[in-house]
Design a protein around this motif. Structure first.
Motif, PDB file in Angstrom:
ATOM      1  N   LEU A  76       0.831  -1.203   0.000  1.00  0.00           N
ATOM      2  CA  LEU A  76       0.000   0.000   0.000  1.00  0.00           C
ATOM      3  C   LEU A  76       0.867   1.255   0.000  1.00  0.00           C
ATOM      4  O   LEU A  76       0.550   2.236  -0.688  1.00  0.00           O
ATOM      5  N   ALA A  77       1.959   1.231   0.734  1.00  0.00           N
ATOM      6  CA  ALA A  77       2.872   2.386   0.761  1.00  0.00           C
ATOM      7  C   ALA A  77       3.494   2.616  -0.617  1.00  0.00           C
ATOM      8  O   ALA A  77       3.542   3.754  -1.105  1.00  0.00           O
ATOM      9  N   VAL A  78       3.950   1.558  -1.250  1.00  0.00           N
ATOM     10  CA  VAL A  78       4.554   1.692  -2.582  1.00  0.00           C
ATOM     11  C   VAL A  78       3.516   2.186  -3.597  1.00  0.00           C
ATOM     12  O   VAL A  78       3.767   3.118  -4.366  1.00  0.00           O
ATOM     13  N   ASN A  79       2.350   1.579  -3.575  1.00  0.00           N
ATOM     14  CA  ASN A  79       1.315   1.963  -4.528  1.00  0.00           C
ATOM     15  C   ASN A  79       0.714   3.326  -4.205  1.00  0.00           C
ATOM     16  O   ASN A  79       0.298   4.053  -5.102  1.00  0.00           O
ATOM     17  N   GLY A  80       0.685   3.673  -2.932  1.00  0.00           N
ATOM     18  CA  GLY A  80       0.225   5.008  -2.546  1.00  0.00           C
ATOM     19  C   GLY A  80       1.151   6.085  -3.081  1.00  0.00           C
ATOM     20  O   GLY A  80       0.713   7.151  -3.517  1.00  0.00           O
ATOM     21  N   LYS A  81       2.447   5.809  -3.066  1.00  0.00           N
ATOM     22  CA  LYS A  81       3.409   6.770  -3.619  1.00  0.00           C
ATOM     23  C   LYS A  81       3.256   6.849  -5.137  1.00  0.00           C
ATOM     24  O   LYS A  81       3.327   7.931  -5.724  1.00  0.00           O
ATOM     25  N   GLN A  82       2.997   5.711  -5.779  1.00  0.00           N
ATOM     26  CA  GLN A  82       2.734   5.693  -7.219  1.00  0.00           C
ATOM     27  C   GLN A  82       1.525   6.585  -7.536  1.00  0.00           C
ATOM     28  O   GLN A  82       1.560   7.402  -8.460  1.00  0.00           O
ATOM     29  N   ALA A  83       0.468   6.427  -6.758  1.00  0.00           N
ATOM     30  CA  ALA A  83      -0.733   7.245  -6.947  1.00  0.00           C
ATOM     31  C   ALA A  83      -0.421   8.719  -6.686  1.00  0.00           C
ATOM     32  O   ALA A  83      -0.872   9.607  -7.434  1.00  0.00           O
ATOM     33  N   HIS A  84       0.347   8.983  -5.657  1.00  0.00           N
ATOM     34  CA  HIS A  84       0.739  10.343  -5.274  1.00  0.00           C
ATOM     35  C   HIS A  84       1.418  11.076  -6.445  1.00  0.00           C
ATOM     36  O   HIS A  84       1.154  12.240  -6.697  1.00  0.00           O
ATOM     37  N   TRP A  85       2.288  10.378  -7.150  1.00  0.00           N
ATOM     38  CA  TRP A  85       3.020  10.996  -8.257  1.00  0.00           C
ATOM     39  C   TRP A  85       2.165  11.189  -9.499  1.00  0.00           C
ATOM     40  O   TRP A  85       2.430  12.078 -10.306  1.00  0.00           O
ATOM     41  N   ASN A  86       1.142  10.362  -9.674  1.00  0.00           N
ATOM     42  CA  ASN A  86       0.424  10.323 -10.953  1.00  0.00           C
ATOM     43  C   ASN A  86      -1.020  10.789 -10.909  1.00  0.00           C
ATOM     44  O   ASN A  86      -1.706  10.750 -11.930  1.00  0.00           O
ATOM     45  N   VAL A  87      -1.493  11.227  -9.757  1.00  0.00           N
ATOM     46  CA  VAL A  87      -2.863  11.721  -9.672  1.00  0.00           C
ATOM     47  C   VAL A  87      -2.972  13.034 -10.444  1.00  0.00           C
ATOM     48  O   VAL A  87      -2.038  13.842 -10.461  1.00  0.00           O
ATOM     49  N   ARG A  88      -4.101  13.243 -11.094  1.00  0.00           N
ATOM     50  CA  ARG A  88      -4.333  14.447 -11.888  1.00  0.00           C
ATOM     51  C   ARG A  88      -5.746  14.975 -11.625  1.00  0.00           C
ATOM     52  O   ARG A  88      -6.619  14.246 -11.196  1.00  0.00           O
TER      53      ARG A  88
END
Length: 161
Positions: free
Chosen positions: A34-46
């Motif tokens: 969840l932490a890894v994927n949360g950071k992925q989401a953090h970078w790519n949310v628009r």
């Protein structure tokens, strides 16, 4: 003076330690994922809610990492190792709903919540299972669930009408 070679690493009953690891290890792996994927989401949310979601995702990542550490340290304190390497996380956790690229905030929130729900389900299973083995570990699982549900609420509030 106590001889270090004869002093056990832990006073925990090996059966209790094994049961605790059985229930807490999926939490460690799920939370790290969840932490890894949360950071992925953090970078790519628009989208129009970018900054609010971006900052909430940072908080989610931090909370997931802290919770994973809490669960992992409990396992280790009971005398067992933890394997939460990225390769292990990838093979032992369900596929993530979070996409690889840029994603509009509404979709990203739904995807992150889907990932959180998987970890929340594992957390509830740990709470239920630890009831008969180790109440201290169960308390840790309860605290983790409370943290996850709070972060889920903060994200879901952006979708509520």
């Amino acid at each position: 003076m106590t001889n270090i070679n004869t002093t056990p690493a832990t006073a925990a009953d090996p059966t209790v330690a094994a049961a605790t690891a059985q229930f807490l290890t999926p939490l460690v792996l799920g939370l790290q994922g969840l932490a890894v994927n949360g950071k992925q989401a953090h970078w790519n949310v628009r989208g129009s809610n970018f900054i609010a979601i971006h900052e909430l995702l940072d908080s989610l990542v931090s909370n997931a990492q802290s919770s994973a550490d809490l669960a992992a340290e409990r396992i280790v304190a009971l005398g067992l190792p933890v394997d939460a390497r990225v390769a292990t996380i990838a093979t032992k956790t369900p596929a993530t709903a979070v996409p690889a690229g840029f994603t509009q905030w509404e979709t990203m929130i739904r995807d992150v919540i889907a990932d959180m729900d998987s970890v929340i389900n594992d957390t509830q299973a740990a709470i239920d299972g630890l009831d008969e083995f180790d109440l201290t570990s169960q308390d840790i699982a309860i605290a983790i669930k409370a943290s996850l549900e709070k972060d889920r609420w903060f994200l879901f509030a952006h979708l509520a009408e």
